[in-house]
Motif scaffolding. Structure first.
Motif, PDB file in Angstrom:
ATOM      1  N   TRP A 256      56.439  31.102  -5.469  1.00 60.01           N
ATOM      2  CA  TRP A 256      57.797  31.462  -5.094  1.00 60.01           C
ATOM      3  C   TRP A 256      57.832  32.929  -4.719  1.00 60.01           C
ATOM      4  CZ3 TRP A 256      61.779  28.144  -4.515  1.00 60.01           C
ATOM      5  CH2 TRP A 256      61.674  26.883  -5.099  1.00 60.01           C
ATOM      6  N   GLU A 257      58.375  33.227  -3.555  1.00 60.16           N
ATOM      7  CA  GLU A 257      58.530  34.601  -3.100  1.00 60.16           C
ATOM      8  C   GLU A 257      59.978  34.803  -2.653  1.00 60.16           C
ATOM      9  OE1 GLU A 257      56.288  36.834  -3.342  1.00 60.16           O
ATOM     10  OE2 GLU A 257      54.417  35.693  -3.614  1.00 60.16           O
ATOM     11  N   GLU A 258      60.522  35.971  -2.911  1.00 62.68           N
ATOM     12  CA  GLU A 258      61.899  36.243  -2.532  1.00 62.68           C
ATOM     13  C   GLU A 258      62.061  36.133  -1.015  1.00 62.68           C
ATOM     14  OE1 GLU A 258      65.287  39.773  -3.016  1.00 62.68           O
ATOM     15  OE2 GLU A 258      63.303  39.972  -3.961  1.00 62.68           O
ATOM     16  N   GLY A 259      63.084  35.397  -0.594  1.00 58.84           N
ATOM     17  CA  GLY A 259      63.354  35.240   0.830  1.00 58.84           C
ATOM     18  C   GLY A 259      62.570  34.124   1.489  1.00 58.84           C
ATOM     19  N   GLU A 260      61.806  33.365   0.718  1.00 54.63           N
ATOM     20  CA  GLU A 260      61.030  32.264   1.286  1.00 54.63           C
ATOM     21  C   GLU A 260      61.168  31.026   0.408  1.00 54.63           C
ATOM     22  OE1 GLU A 260      57.257  34.258   3.584  1.00 54.63           O
ATOM     23  OE2 GLU A 260      57.093  33.963   1.425  1.00 54.63           O
ATOM     24  N   ILE A 261      61.067  29.881   1.034  1.00 56.38           N
ATOM     25  CA  ILE A 261      61.000  28.628   0.297  1.00 56.38           C
ATOM     26  C   ILE A 261      59.582  28.100   0.418  1.00 56.38           C
ATOM     27  CG2 ILE A 261      61.709  26.221   0.244  1.00 56.38           C
ATOM     28  CD1 ILE A 261      64.456  27.039   1.051  1.00 56.38           C
ATOM     29  N   PRO A 262      58.865  27.980  -0.681  1.00 56.85           N
ATOM     30  CA  PRO A 262      57.514  27.433  -0.587  1.00 56.85           C
ATOM     31  C   PRO A 262      57.572  25.939  -0.314  1.00 56.85           C
ATOM     32  CG  PRO A 262      58.104  27.746  -2.869  1.00 56.85           C
ATOM     33  CD  PRO A 262      59.245  28.286  -2.064  1.00 56.85           C
ATOM     34  N   ILE A 263      56.757  25.493   0.608  1.00 56.12           N
ATOM     35  CA  ILE A 263      56.740  24.084   0.988  1.00 56.12           C
ATOM     36  C   ILE A 263      55.564  23.398   0.314  1.00 56.12           C
ATOM     37  CG2 ILE A 263      56.738  22.498   2.945  1.00 56.12           C
ATOM     38  CD1 ILE A 263      59.072  24.520   2.846  1.00 56.12           C
ATOM     39  N   LEU A 264      55.802  22.215  -0.197  1.00 56.34           N
ATOM     40  CA  LEU A 264      54.702  21.418  -0.733  1.00 56.34           C
ATOM     41  C   LEU A 264      53.916  20.882   0.463  1.00 56.34           C
ATOM     42  CD1 LEU A 264      56.502  19.581  -3.682  1.00 56.34           C
ATOM     43  CD2 LEU A 264      54.951  21.533  -3.781  1.00 56.34           C
ATOM     44  N   THR A 265      53.019  21.711   0.957  1.00 58.74           N
ATOM     45  CA  THR A 265      52.355  21.484   2.237  1.00 58.74           C
ATOM     46  C   THR A 265      51.455  20.258   2.251  1.00 58.74           C
ATOM     47  OG1 THR A 265      50.624  22.995   1.477  1.00 58.74           O
ATOM     48  CG2 THR A 265      52.363  23.918   2.851  1.00 58.74           C
ATOM     49  N   LEU A 266      51.074  19.757   1.099  1.00 65.64           N
ATOM     50  CA  LEU A 266      50.156  18.617   1.048  1.00 65.64           C
ATOM     51  C   LEU A 266      50.835  17.351   0.550  1.00 65.64           C
ATOM     52  CD1 LEU A 266      46.952  20.369  -0.363  1.00 65.64           C
ATOM     53  CD2 LEU A 266      47.656  20.024   2.014  1.00 65.64           C
ATOM     54  N   LEU A 267      52.147  17.416   0.343  1.00 67.94           N
ATOM     55  CA  LEU A 267      52.901  16.238  -0.089  1.00 67.94           C
ATOM     56  C   LEU A 267      53.514  15.572   1.129  1.00 67.94           C
ATOM     57  CD1 LEU A 267      54.096  14.458  -2.328  1.00 67.94           C
ATOM     58  CD2 LEU A 267      56.030  16.060  -2.437  1.00 67.94           C
ATOM     59  N   PRO A 268      52.946  14.453   1.577  1.00 70.65           N
ATOM     60  CA  PRO A 268      53.462  13.808   2.788  1.00 70.65           C
ATOM     61  C   PRO A 268      54.771  13.086   2.525  1.00 70.65           C
ATOM     62  CG  PRO A 268      51.680  12.506   1.844  1.00 70.65           C
ATOM     63  CD  PRO A 268      51.770  13.763   1.026  1.00 70.65           C
ATOM     64  N   ASP A 269      55.468  12.796   3.600  1.00 70.10           N
ATOM     65  CA  ASP A 269      56.745  12.108   3.522  1.00 70.10           C
ATOM     66  C   ASP A 269      56.489  10.612   3.339  1.00 70.10           C
ATOM     67  OD1 ASP A 269      59.435  11.673   3.520  1.00 70.10           O
ATOM     68  OD2 ASP A 269      59.663  11.711   5.695  1.00 70.10           O
ATOM     69  N   VAL A 270      56.217  10.222   2.100  1.00 78.29           N
ATOM     70  CA  VAL A 270      55.899   8.833   1.753  1.00 78.29           C
ATOM     71  C   VAL A 270      56.778   8.412   0.586  1.00 78.29           C
ATOM     72  CG1 VAL A 270      53.510   8.994   2.570  1.00 78.29           C
ATOM     73  CG2 VAL A 270      54.053   9.570   0.180  1.00 78.29           C
ATOM     74  N   PRO A 271      56.833   7.112   0.277  1.00 82.09           N
ATOM     75  CA  PRO A 271      57.634   6.670  -0.868  1.00 82.09           C
ATOM     76  C   PRO A 271      57.239   7.403  -2.150  1.00 82.09           C
ATOM     77  CG  PRO A 271      56.989   4.783   0.461  1.00 82.09           C
ATOM     78  CD  PRO A 271      56.257   5.970   1.024  1.00 82.09           C
ATOM     79  N   GLY A 272      58.240   7.816  -2.908  1.00 86.63           N
ATOM     80  CA  GLY A 272      58.008   8.538  -4.144  1.00 86.63           C
ATOM     81  C   GLY A 272      57.977  10.045  -3.992  1.00 86.63           C
ATOM     82  N   ALA A 273      57.846  10.540  -2.748  1.00 82.95           N
ATOM     83  CA  ALA A 273      57.705  11.981  -2.530  1.00 82.95           C
ATOM     84  C   ALA A 273      59.021  12.727  -2.751  1.00 82.95           C
ATOM     85  CB  ALA A 273      57.179  12.254  -1.131  1.00 82.95           C
ATOM     86  N   ASP A 274      60.146  12.111  -2.389  1.00 82.46           N
ATOM     87  CA  ASP A 274      61.425  12.800  -2.530  1.00 82.46           C
ATOM     88  C   ASP A 274      61.709  13.157  -3.986  1.00 82.46           C
ATOM     89  OD1 ASP A 274      61.837  12.684   0.159  1.00 82.46           O
ATOM     90  OD2 ASP A 274      63.362  11.105   0.105  1.00 82.46           O
ATOM     91  N   ALA A 275      61.447  12.230  -4.896  1.00 85.64           N
ATOM     92  CA  ALA A 275      61.705  12.485  -6.316  1.00 85.64           C
ATOM     93  C   ALA A 275      60.800  13.593  -6.834  1.00 85.64           C
ATOM     94  CB  ALA A 275      61.498  11.199  -7.128  1.00 85.64           C
ATOM     95  N   LEU A 276      59.541  13.602  -6.417  1.00 85.42           N
ATOM     96  CA  LEU A 276      58.616  14.651  -6.836  1.00 85.42           C
ATOM     97  C   LEU A 276      59.083  16.002  -6.302  1.00 85.42           C
ATOM     98  CD1 LEU A 276      54.728  14.352  -6.769  1.00 85.42           C
ATOM     99  CD2 LEU A 276      55.889  16.492  -6.267  1.00 85.42           C
ATOM    100  N   ARG A 277      59.517  16.015  -5.050  1.00 88.53           N
ATOM    101  CA  ARG A 277      59.968  17.254  -4.426  1.00 88.53           C
ATOM    102  C   ARG A 277      61.201  17.810  -5.145  1.00 88.53           C
ATOM    103  NH1 ARG A 277      60.372  15.029   0.233  1.00 88.53           N
ATOM    104  NH2 ARG A 277      58.189  15.095   0.861  1.00 88.53           N
ATOM    105  N   GLU A 278      62.107  16.917  -5.535  1.00 87.22           N
ATOM    106  CA  GLU A 278      63.306  17.344  -6.248  1.00 87.22           C
ATOM    107  C   GLU A 278      62.944  17.928  -7.623  1.00 87.22           C
ATOM    108  OE1 GLU A 278      65.785  13.933  -6.365  1.00 87.22           O
ATOM    109  OE2 GLU A 278      66.158  13.936  -4.189  1.00 87.22           O
ATOM    110  N   ARG A 279      61.983  17.303  -8.312  1.00 84.98           N
ATOM    111  CA  ARG A 279      61.558  17.832  -9.610  1.00 84.98           C
ATOM    112  C   ARG A 279      60.936  19.218  -9.452  1.00 84.98           C
ATOM    113  NH1 ARG A 279      59.960  12.397 -10.291  1.00 84.98           N
ATOM    114  NH2 ARG A 279      57.798  12.875  -9.753  1.00 84.98           N
TER     115      ARG A 279
END
Length: 271
Positions: free
Chosen positions: A51-74
């Motif tokens: 986490w850096e101020e002014g940036e949103i870190p992206i889960l760059t290796l988490l693909p848009d697949v079933p189950g990913a949204d819940a993990l991303r929210e956590r």
């Protein structure tokens, strides 16, 4: 083992942050095709994010697949200071015609017998030798008292499983983890959180709940993909005391051992 490092960061301004909060984390989902096109030799893909101020870190290796949204929210709810993430790809036996439910049941049964982790090693750069990671581990109660392992059939495997696991490993003294498994129609997720303070020798390194581990598994094109992330809420200041630890490296090696163990045990069960 060759590992392909990927770095993706998205600077944001006030407008994009508002848009992010309104639309939610799926706005920053990574297309599966952007990751699956890598040749086998590139796996596991790996990246460390902060986490850096002014940036949103992206889960760059988490693909848009079933189950990913819940993990991303956590992830965004926990807001860890540092996250080590890897994406593994396991080739499934071509002669087996397994449904996802049959495969995920086998994975559940591997997770339900953690004592088979004992003896797996990683190479310690500091010691310049191979080190046994898990010295003792088993299903336990909340106090660390041993309980029976578990096993299911595809017909009776529950959608949600919660249990405790005692772990005594090379880098941390014995502790108890809370483990949670969710079995979906087309994914399996596994979450692990320390419920006790974690110690390196006599130095407290992580408070209770100070680290979370996540795995998300799904199938595609004859592979089992395993997204794995180790999240540290706050990096400790133990180095100031002369303690030779580097948590991103430690957790990265731990994830590799877990992935090797999972593949070995899964292949044995699928024979």
């Amino acid at each position: 083992m060759k590992q392909q490092k990927i770095n993706i960061w998205y600077p944001i301004n006030g407008f994009s942050l508002i848009l992010f909060l309104i639309m939610g984390t799926p706005l920053f989902a990574v297309p599966f095709s952007a990751l699956s096109d890598h040749p086998d030799g590139d796996y596991p893909l790996h990246d460390t994010i902060r986490w850096e101020e002014g940036e949103i870190p992206i889960l760059t290796l988490l693909p848009d697949v079933p189950g990913a949204d819940a993990l991303r929210e956590r992830f965004f709810d926990y807001r860890p200071e540092v996250t080590v993430q890897k994406l593994y790809r396991i080739t499934l036996p071509t002669q087996l015609d397994l449904s996802d439910r049959e495969l995920f049941t086998a994975v559940v049964n591997v997770l339900g017998t953690p004592e088979t982790q004992v003896g797996y090693t990683y190479h310690s750069s500091r010691r310049d030798e191979d080190v046994v990671l898990f010295e003792e581990t088993y299903i336990s109660d909340k106090k660390g008292k041993r309980k029976d392992s578990f096993s299911y059939t595809p017909e009776d495997v529950p959608q949600s499983i919660s249990y405790y696991q005692y772990v005594d490993e090379a880098n941390f003294s014995g502790t108890v983890l809370k483990e949670e498994i969710e079995v979906g129609d087309d994914f399996l997720s596994f979450r692990s959180t320390n419920i006790e303070r974690m110690w390196y020798t006599i130095v407290p390194v992580l408070k209770a709940g100070g680290t979370r581990s996540e795995m998300l598994m799904f199938t595609a094109d004859g592979y089992l993909y395993v997204y794995s992330a180790s999240q540290v809420e706050e990096e400790p200041g133990a180095r100031k005391l002369g303690v030779p630890i580097h948590l991103p490296s430690m957790f990265g090696k731990r994830m590799d051992v877990m992935a090797t163990w999972l593949e070995d045990q899964l292949m044995q069960r699928l024979k």
